[in-house]
Design an enzyme around this catalytic site. Structure first.
Site, short mmCIF file in Angstrom:
data_model
loop_
_atom_site.label_atom_id
_atom_site.label_comp_id
_atom_site.label_asym_id
_atom_site.label_seq_id
_atom_site.Cartn_x
_atom_site.Cartn_y
_atom_site.Cartn_z
N ASP A 159 0.86 -1.18 0.00
CA ASP A 159 0.00 0.00 0.00
C ASP A 159 0.89 1.24 0.00
O ASP A 159 2.12 1.13 0.08
CB ASP A 159 -0.96 -0.03 1.19
CG ASP A 159 -0.23 -0.08 2.51
OD1 ASP A 159 1.01 0.06 2.52
OD2 ASP A 159 -0.89 -0.26 3.54
N ASP B 1 -7.94 -7.60 1.01
CA ASP B 1 -6.98 -7.78 2.10
C ASP B 1 -7.65 -7.30 3.37
O ASP B 1 -8.54 -6.45 3.33
CB ASP B 1 -5.71 -6.96 1.88
CG ASP B 1 -5.90 -5.52 2.33
OD1 ASP B 1 -6.57 -4.76 1.61
OD2 ASP B 1 -5.41 -5.16 3.42
N CYS C 192 -13.84 -27.29 7.57
CA CYS C 192 -12.58 -26.63 7.23
C CYS C 192 -11.45 -27.66 7.10
O CYS C 192 -11.37 -28.61 7.88
CB CYS C 192 -12.23 -25.60 8.30
SG CYS C 192 -10.70 -24.71 7.97
N CYS D 142 -8.16 -26.80 7.23
CA CYS D 142 -6.90 -26.19 7.67
C CYS D 142 -6.20 -27.08 8.69
O CYS D 142 -6.79 -28.01 9.25
CB CYS D 142 -7.13 -24.79 8.25
SG CYS D 142 -7.70 -24.76 9.96
N CYS E 22 -7.94 -27.18 12.17
CA CYS E 22 -9.15 -28.01 12.24
C CYS E 22 -8.83 -29.49 12.04
O CYS E 22 -9.59 -30.35 12.49
CB CYS E 22 -10.17 -27.52 11.22
SG CYS E 22 -10.88 -25.92 11.69
N HIS F 59 -6.43 -20.79 10.87
CA HIS F 59 -7.82 -21.11 10.55
C HIS F 59 -8.54 -19.93 9.88
O HIS F 59 -9.20 -20.10 8.85
CB HIS F 59 -8.59 -21.54 11.80
CG HIS F 59 -10.06 -21.65 11.54
ND1 HIS F 59 -10.60 -22.71 10.85
CD2 HIS F 59 -11.09 -20.81 11.80
CE1 HIS F 59 -11.90 -22.53 10.72
NE2 HIS F 59 -12.23 -21.38 11.29
#
Lengths: 384, 384
Positions: free
Chosen positions: B90, B271, B310, B312, B315, B341
């Site tokens: 940015d 984002d 999920c 991930c 999880c 997660h």
């Protein structure tokens, strides 16, 4: 289920194998500390990748949060921590004396207030065995009193008697639970005290050995502020007293140089929070420069790994300049990466010690290693 | 080197591919935020394993620490962060307005004091381009002023003019550097402002498009406190104004439901620090129960994964009871596991959006998903 075999020795140093219901531990071995059921910031796959085979968890902390009963209900400590290797829990006594807000020591118990919320609790020899049975580690520790550095001979003498009495009560409780047969397979280690007094150390060791042929021995009351000379002398004395064929766990040690010195004096198991605590302060151990603090400006543009001789993830992927940036910016990744490095530093040192003892070159190698590590100069400047 | 191809559309929603010198990004895509050159607590292998293809870093933060020149000297932002995929920086303007202690806005520059040490600095349209060239991200952003929610029409109107002037200066500087040919391959995105005023939003977009056929457009000034209805209306308006074949980066968005709503209105890149910030507060997103806070007592003995849908790491390996324990005990592993997660929650949502747009089922799926997520009830109770 518990067994300790010595594979080779060099002087007092021993290279052994400690077998437990959850697997074998090659010794000398450093055990990372998983205070609250987590080795600060790391997942257990990472701990395993460091070469650690056994970890420690703290009874005092887990008793307070989340509670030993809940750990049990969630499948026991191994499942709770996601660690299917051997685990050792301490008795909680040391934390009561060092962390709890107020504590009152009685002949039969210790009362304390939680360091978290001030709530009142008590530990007895029986209750710490019960709690540790409920948690379900492989090795559990007897309740002891650890007199501070500088305690006088008469205080330590009286304290030693109480620790013996507590040990006998721990043992009775442990046997009672064992006979019920419903609990996990565990073994109970006593904790030797006696501060820096040779006669009390010797007496305590002999009294312990009269009670039982213990599976292993915790050596407590060292690295609490006494001089290094005192520590080494006590370890040498204990080496002569304790049975050869039992593992010796030197509690709370240690820094890399202390670990090597203790291995040279016949110790087998070690634990210490220094690797992760130092990481939180930006400090790291290096084989060439001793302990360094990454906050130092001299690392600003240093594109070398933290330690060129280290095979850890941090040293494989990152340079000092980036690590310094993370430390200066208080980024959590700094703590994680330095924890990985510092823990690996001790597990790698343990591995190399084992190899050297097997080879019969431990003495010459460790002396050379210590000279290089201590002679680096960086150690004093950067020591936190 | 920069290219955007739309593969399929469903209503305003687009499934595309954004090509950069450091690789392709399948859109819609969520970009994890690597503020200081690190996605809080994670290593980049973990970020990559989340399915993230592009990350963001903050110019304001890196300018202050460790300094853009040092990042450049250490090999540039990609090497510094250990991320060889696309990166967006940015302009730093948003942080100046939100973080810096004191800031003075002038027609030609903004002066500010560092939030770290109070030191004085200034950003100009030219300097933020220079800094971002030095850092070396793939996509860099023009300096803009982002008026706060509630700013009145006349203020926003004047501010929009300044942002246009700044954009032209950024562009001139960027072209000047491009012509020298020594810099990394980069592209400059402008940042559309106009707050919630339809006429100003429309005018700004048209003015931007008159200046140049930009590679992509940043949509700023949303999700800063205005109502959701205002945000959706502005996005719908911009969808009609902006060229179809250019990626639209909705800055600072967002929460899972906002992301889906914005995808439905033609946004491509996102984002937000919410995944990691929420993790620091013990909050996690779930497909069945919306946002939950793991401090809640109801998770104490809950042995289910955080989100059964999920995939991930968190999880796959941990249950809610253990995560709650880590959160309650303020363990760093909690932040790490919840960050993984929450980030995966958004990258998985992006993936599923892409698949659904390709299939032509995005609209029905996202409506159903939103109803389930929002209707969970847990969201309100646990919202931090």
């Amino acid at each position: 289920m518990f067994d300790f075999k010595i594979h080779s020795t060099e002087g007092a140093a021993r290279r052994g194998k400690f077998s437990t219901p959850h697997g074998e531990v090659q010794t000398p071995a450093f055990m990372p500390v998983g205070t609250l059921g987590t080795v600060k910031g790391l997942i257990m796959d990472e701990v395993s990748a460091l070469g650690a085979e056994m970890v420690l968890a703290n009874t005092y902390h887990l008793y307070l949060r989340p509670g030993h009963e809940l750990v049990h209900d969630l499948g026991g400590l191994h499942e709770f921590m996601r660690w299917d290797g051997p685990i050792l829990t301490d008795s909680g006594g040391y934390q009561v004396f060092s962390l709890a807000k107020i504590r009152d020591l009685y002949e039969d118990r210790v009362e304390f207030q939680s360091h978290i919320d001030g709530s009142k609790h008590e530990f007895t020899p029986e209750s710490v065995v019960d709690i540790q049975r409920t948690l379900g580690a492989d090795v559990i520790m007897a309740l002891d009193e650890c007199p501070p550095a500088g305690a006088d001979h008469s205080y330590v003498s009286v304290s030693n008697i109480r620790t013996i009495k507590w040990l006998e009560r721990c043992r009775a409780r442990f046997q009672e639970l064992e006979e019920r047969g419903e609990s996990p397979q565990q073994t109970l280690f006593p904790v030797l005290q006696g501060n820096i007094y040779d006669d009390l150390r010797r007496e305590h060791a002999r009294q312990f050995m009269e009670i039982e042929d213990w599976t292993g021995y915790g050596i407590g009351g060292l690295s609490v502020g006494e001089s290094k000379d005192d520590m080494w002398r006590v370890l040498e004395l204990l080496h002569d007293e304790l049975p050869m064929n039992r593992p010796r766990y030197l509690m709370g040690v240690g820094y890399p140089d202390d670990l090597l010195e203790a291995v040279a004096r016949g110790c087998d198991l070690f634990d210490c929070v220094a690797p992760t605590r130092n990481a939180r302060h930006g400090a790291a151990w290096t084989s060439q420069e001793g302990q360094v603090n990454l906050k130092m400006a001299r690392f600003r543009e240093d594109t070398r790994p933290l330690d060129t001789e280290c095979d850890c993830y941090t040293c494989s992927c990152y340079d000092r300049a980036y690590l310094r940036h993370l430390v200066v910016a208080s980024e959590w990744l700094a703590v994680r990466l330095l924890s990985i490095h510092n823990l690996r530093f001790l597990t790698a040192l343990s591995e190399e010690s084992r190899r050297r003892i097997d080879e019969g070159t431990f003495r010459s190698w460790s002396q050379e290693w210590l000279e290089r590590y201590r002679g680096s100069g960086a150690q004093l400047t950067d020591h936190i």
